[in-house]
Design an enzyme around this catalytic site. Structure first.
Site, short mmCIF file in Angstrom:
data_model
loop_
_atom_site.label_atom_id
_atom_site.label_comp_id
_atom_site.label_asym_id
_atom_site.label_seq_id
_atom_site.Cartn_x
_atom_site.Cartn_y
_atom_site.Cartn_z
CG HIS A 332 -2.99 5.82 -3.40
ND1 HIS A 332 -1.93 6.25 -4.98
CD2 HIS A 332 -3.64 6.74 -3.99
CE1 HIS A 332 -1.81 7.69 -4.95
NE2 HIS A 332 -2.97 7.80 -4.46
CD GLN A 499 4.17 -3.83 -6.89
OE1 GLN A 499 5.00 -4.19 -7.39
NE2 GLN A 499 5.06 -4.32 -5.22
CG HIS A 500 0.58 3.48 -6.10
ND1 HIS A 500 0.24 4.56 -6.34
CD2 HIS A 500 1.46 3.27 -6.32
CE1 HIS A 500 1.06 4.61 -6.94
NE2 HIS A 500 1.29 4.00 -7.46
CG ASN A 501 -2.13 -1.77 -1.99
OD1 ASN A 501 -1.48 -2.31 -3.61
ND2 ASN A 501 -3.51 -2.05 -2.07
#
Lengths: 571, 259
Positions: A332, A499-501
């Site tokens: 993301h 860290q948007h995963n």
């Protein structure tokens, strides 16, 4: 030979937001919890000299070193994956608190549509609207079921905000009022209201006033110092596991936190987890920590990698679409942004916080008609202030060279004359995009790295075009002299900024197409829970933490029930 | 750095003032401090004017200038990473082309960027200590460290300058320096195990870092980079500024102020 330790009730793998929430809730309920974190111990004393762009933004201070472990990336099933090598490109939280210490603390909830996305899309547009290779799934939980848990997170973290007028009423108001408005926000608000949109101040965990949470933890008032993400908050004004849930767990006397403790396997026998095997990262010594309940609470990559390395659950096969571990991975990081330069106006952009700005959600979910659009879901649009970091921010008018005399002149002139609009967009899952173990690259123990197979989809690109046109229109109305629409990258490079995963151990209604149930309990192993955004079957529009935390609060109720009532699946 | 006894005394007085306002700040927030924020030097963190008006914020940060400052040599300006002075000189000249001195203020050399770069390359980041370095390096990934790339790059600058102009890079006319750096940027210069475009990107990034980092790293000398950009640096609070319609210009402070 690993040294076997005494059995405990619960062991968590990773002590960031999810591990901290599990530790707080389970110790308050009377259980003994061991928290294992592969990074270092830290507390507020470590945060006091954090106003340093070079160290934190450009040198990865506060993120995981890649010296012993990384991840690999490829765009298609036919490519050979390469490892991400530069620590600065891989923002994965390090140490106690994890990503929750250096996050920007933007805390929207996911929308009701997200949790029932497949059913609601079919209901409105028919099954043909979903592309054949898009593995869209319902989450197995509804917004209404999760609402009290969103509220628990918001009360714990002291979220400051005002309701999004587009989405359902809340059971409680935000515990703190929104942040103050600066001139850029006021300009944006006026224009977008005139255009008929419904803007609201971005909800955030950088709190607007001194606050004591229901557990008695205190947060200070945000000072708009601008060194918020990827830095730490020296005031304790940003909700961070280190100043909230971890001290809450520690106060019970039932929480045992161990740092430099890297879990390398989940141990199991006859379909039950028996504990974890971990390593002291300094000495290499190995320990076995037996537990009644094992909870994976690390970042998406590590949650999924541990399941694969420990041979728990059926690995996903992208050719057949069968198996579940690794399925529906989403990245993301494709934000759509446009910057306006204002020749005649200067802004105090150096004064900000991590998630400072104003947003509207009129183009998210199914709030607008998609009948004649060739994409599903959408994106929010926000004016955002990220602090004018002088190394990273060098704006010039279009077609100016990016070094030399004219560059210097313009980048100095425009430094305080810019306003940026940013959009986060939904990222939907595809059959070919997943996580598995890399066949070539290994960590320092000889275990394979996790491999990402992922690229931007047509859906991503179509939302991008649609949203960027709106951003340009807004900046024109705001009176920008020059408008700089950031172009979309052609392919996913594997770099992470925040860290948007999500995905890889997704939740759902049955074991044929999901790894965990709505309590984040493994279908295949009832005393193993997997918490975090790894459970997201798709990535919603906004930041993951609030939704991941709400799911984890809900999961802790299941864990407590499980420990009290004994074996069995919770649904 | 200029530091006379007179100036030291002023600094001490300032420190004392700041310690007093720290107490005001904590009271103002309604927080009980007990064990929450720990550390003897916290006083130095708090903007002394937190509870005063915006106009005042602007004025109080002016540092009293010593009457007759004595020029002290900067003993940190020597080579840690580079071994040949000609390499360092090519580097310095290249940074100055990227960020030149003009009537707005100093360029990369005046800001200390070349020495900053030398120090960065001499440290763990220059040898990629926290990066994933396991072989094989495929698909154009370079096995070279940042130090290797920079060393090869600046030597290549001198090598081509010698071939074409019979002189070192730093001695070339400005337009020739610009033309050569453009060739590097476009990736047209043949280098070993790395592209000239990657070298140039690293050089540009390091130059900007050297112009705008906290002065603790040896760049952004006297915060002149921040002054040109009207970036205020390491203030602990802008709560009095954030709502202002007008731009509030503040004299910058650095992390040394927090010690």
């Amino acid at each position: 030979m690993a040294k076997k330790l005494d059995k405990v009730d619960v062991v968590t793998v990773g002590v960031g937001w999810m591990g901290g929430i599990v530790a707080a809730e389970l110790t308050k309920a009377g259980f003994n919890v061991v928290g294992l974190d592969k990074g270092k111990e830290k507390n507020l004393k470590d945060y006091l000299h954090t106003h340093d762009e070079l160290r934190y933004t450009h040198r990865g201070g506060g993120t995981q070193s890649l010296k012993s472990e990384s991840y690999t990336v490829r765009n298609t099933l036919d490519d050979e994956a390469v490892p991400i090598r530069d620590q600065g490109m891989a923002v994965v939280g390090e140490g106690v608190g994890g990503g929750g210490s250096h996050w920007g603390a933007q805390t929207h909830r996911y929308y009701p549509y997200d949790f029932e996305i497949r059913s609601k899309t079919i209901e409105k547009y028919g099954e043909d609207k979903i592309p054949e290779n898009m593995t869209l799934q319902d989450w197995g939980i509804t917004y209404d079921e999760l609402e009290p848990h969103f509220d628990m997170f918001e009360q714990m973290a002291g979220i400051s905000g005002e309701p999004d007028p587009n989405y359902p009423e809340r059971s409680n108001p935000y515990p703190n009022p929104p942040l103050k408005k600066n001139e850029g926000i006021r300009m944006f608000e006026k224009v977008v209201k005139e255009m008929g949109y419904k803007p609201f101040m971005i909800p955030t965990g950088t709190v607007s006033q001194a606050y004591t949470n229901p557990d008695g933890e205190k947060l200070n008032a945000c000072q708009y110092c601008a060194f918020c993400t990827p830095n730490y908050c020296e005031y304790g004004a940003k909700a961070d596991p280190v100043v909230t849930v971890i001290p809450t767990a520690q106060k019970t006397g039932k929480f045992n936190l161990r740092t430099h403790a890297k879990v390398i396997r989940v141990l199991h026998e006859n379909g039950k987890a028996t504990g974890v095997l971990y390593q002291d990262t300094r000495t290499g010594e190995e320990f076995e920590q037996p537990a009644d309940l094992v909870v994976l609470t690390s970042f998406v990559f590590n949650n999924v990698r541990l399941l694969l390395l420990s041979e728990i659950g059926e690995p996903y096969n992208p050719e057949t679409g069968t198996g579940v571990i690794g399925k529906n991975f989403t990245d993301h990081h494709f934000g759509t942004s446009t910057t306006g330069l204002f020749d005649d106006q200067k802004f105090n952009n150096y004064a900000t916080t991590g998630a400072y700005g104003m947003s509207f959600t009129d183009y998210t979910g199914d709030l607008f008609d998609h009948s004649n659009l060739n994409f599903l879901h959408g994106g929010e649009i926000e004016i955002r202030f990220s602090g004018n970091a002088p190394i990273a921010t060098n704006l010039t008018s279009p077609d100016t060279p990016q070094w030399g005399k004219e560059f210097k002149k313009q980048s100095l002139f425009y430094h305080n004359r810019a306003l940026s609009l940013v959009s986060q967009k939904a990222t939907l899952p595809y059959k070919d995009y997943y996580l598995d173990l890399d066949p070539t690259y290994k960590d320092e123990n000889g275990d394979p790295l996790i491999r990402i197979t992922w690229d931007y989809s047509e859906n991503d690109m179509e939302i991008h075009k649609f949203i960027q046109a709106k951003q340009i229109e807004i900046l024109e109305k705001m009176g920008a002299t020059h408008i700089l629409p950031a172009p979309a990258a052609e392919h996913f490079s594997g770099g992470l900024a925040y860290q948007h995963n999500g995905g890889g151990a997704i939740m759902g209604v049955d074991s044929s197409n999901s790894a965990v149930n709505k309590y984040l309990q493994m279908w295949d192993m009832d005393n193993l829970f997997v918490c975090g955004a790894s459970a997201f079957p798709h990535f919603g529009v906004t930041n993951p933490t609030t939704t991941a935390a709400a799911l984890t609060y809900h999961a802790t109720e299941g864990m407590i029930k499980y420990l009290k009532e004994g074996a069995g699946a919770l649904v | 750095m200029r530091m006379t006894d007179n100036n030291k005394d002023n600094k001490l007085e300032e420190q004392l003032e700041k310690k007093i306002s720290r107490r005001n700040f904590i009271q103002g927030t309604g927080l009980t401090v007990g064990g929450f924020i720990i550390g003897g030097s916290i006083g130095a963190f708090i903007n002394p004017n937190l509870e005063e008006s915006t106009e005042k914020v602007e004025t109080v940060t002016e540092q009293p200038e010593p009457a007759e400052p004595k020029e002290m040599p900067d003993y940190t300006e020597a080579m840690q990473f580079f071994t040949r002075k000609e390499d360092f000189e090519a580097l310095a000249a290249a940074t100055e082309v990227i960020f030149p001195e003009d009537d707005l203020g100093p360029g990369a050399i005046g800001l200390g960027a070349p020495y900053f770069i030398d120090k960065q390359l001499a440290g763990p980041w220059g040898s990629n200590v926290d990066d994933y370095r396991v072989r094989p390096f495929t698909n154009g990934q370079t096995p070279l460290s940042r130090g290797d790339i920079m060393l090869q790059g600046v030597r290549k600058l001198n090598e081509i300058s010698q071939e074409r102009h019979d002189d070192t890079f730093n001695a070339l006319a400005e337009e020739d320096q610009i033309a050569l750096l453009q060739e590097f940027e476009s990736g047209d210069i043949k280098m070993s195990l790395v592209t000239s475009g990657e070298f140039f990107a690293l050089l540009r990034q390091l130059t900007l870092e050297g112009c705008y980092c906290d002065p603790l790293y040896g760049g952004n000398k006297n915060m002149e980079g921040w002054k040109m950009k009207e970036f205020p640096g390491a203030y602990m609070s802008y709560i009095d500024v954030v709502e202002s319609k007008e731009f509030v210009k503040k004299e910058p402070i650095s992390l040394s102020d927090h010690m």
